[in-house]
Write a protein that holds these residues in place. Sequence first.
Motif, PDB file in Angstrom:
ATOM      1  N   MET A 183       0.644  -1.228   0.208  1.00 37.53           N
ATOM      2  CA  MET A 183       0.185  -0.019  -0.075  1.00 37.53           C
ATOM      3  C   MET A 183       0.846   1.264  -0.080  1.00 37.53           C
ATOM      4  O   MET A 183       1.885   1.513   0.817  1.00 37.53           O
ATOM      5  N   THR A 184       0.859   2.043  -0.974  1.00 37.45           N
ATOM      6  CA  THR A 184       1.286   3.172  -0.982  1.00 37.45           C
ATOM      7  C   THR A 184       0.921   4.376  -0.172  1.00 37.45           C
ATOM      8  O   THR A 184      -0.259   4.490  -0.147  1.00 37.45           O
ATOM      9  N   ILE A 185       1.816   5.177   0.634  1.00 37.40           N
ATOM     10  CA  ILE A 185       1.196   6.065   1.361  1.00 37.40           C
ATOM     11  C   ILE A 185       0.882   7.347   0.516  1.00 37.40           C
ATOM     12  O   ILE A 185       1.654   7.772  -0.366  1.00 37.40           O
ATOM     13  N   THR A 186      -0.126   7.867   1.159  1.00 38.92           N
ATOM     14  CA  THR A 186      -0.754   9.029   0.417  1.00 38.92           C
ATOM     15  C   THR A 186      -0.392  10.379   1.065  1.00 38.92           C
ATOM     16  O   THR A 186      -0.090  10.364   2.317  1.00 38.92           O
ATOM     17  N   ALA A 187      -0.887  11.427   0.558  1.00 35.37           N
ATOM     18  CA  ALA A 187      -0.471  12.807   1.219  1.00 35.37           C
ATOM     19  C   ALA A 187      -1.511  12.942   2.380  1.00 35.37           C
ATOM     20  O   ALA A 187      -1.247  13.276   3.518  1.00 35.37           O
ATOM     21  N   LYS A 188      -2.695  12.417   2.357  1.00 31.89           N
ATOM     22  CA  LYS A 188      -3.953  12.307   3.100  1.00 31.89           C
ATOM     23  C   LYS A 188      -3.321  11.511   4.327  1.00 31.89           C
ATOM     24  O   LYS A 188      -3.452  11.906   5.700  1.00 31.89           O
ATOM     25  N   ASP A 189      -2.833  10.122   4.165  1.00 27.98           N
ATOM     26  CA  ASP A 189      -2.164   9.487   5.222  1.00 27.98           C
ATOM     27  C   ASP A 189      -1.127  10.113   6.164  1.00 27.98           C
ATOM     28  O   ASP A 189      -1.071  10.227   7.295  1.00 27.98           O
TER      29      ASP A 189
END
Length: 75
Positions: A1-7
């Motif tokens: 799972m790629t980390i997002t800016a929201k994460d």
Amino acid sequence: MTITAKDVVSVLGPVDETLMADIAAISATPKELAEAWAWVNSDEALISEGRTLPSGKVAELVELLCAGEDDEFER
């Protein structure tokens, strides 16, 4: 799972684009980022709980987040 800016924002709050890119480059998960943030903010408590020192991506994130704190103290 790629980390997002929201994460990243959900764990750290607002951060600059450079830090966001550096975190993304590590390819960590949101869970790894949260663990790294916990180490940065309460390492003595985690050691007292008997947790082993961070390694792998968590250790990379801890180093990255601590480097950012050092920059803030220099200003």
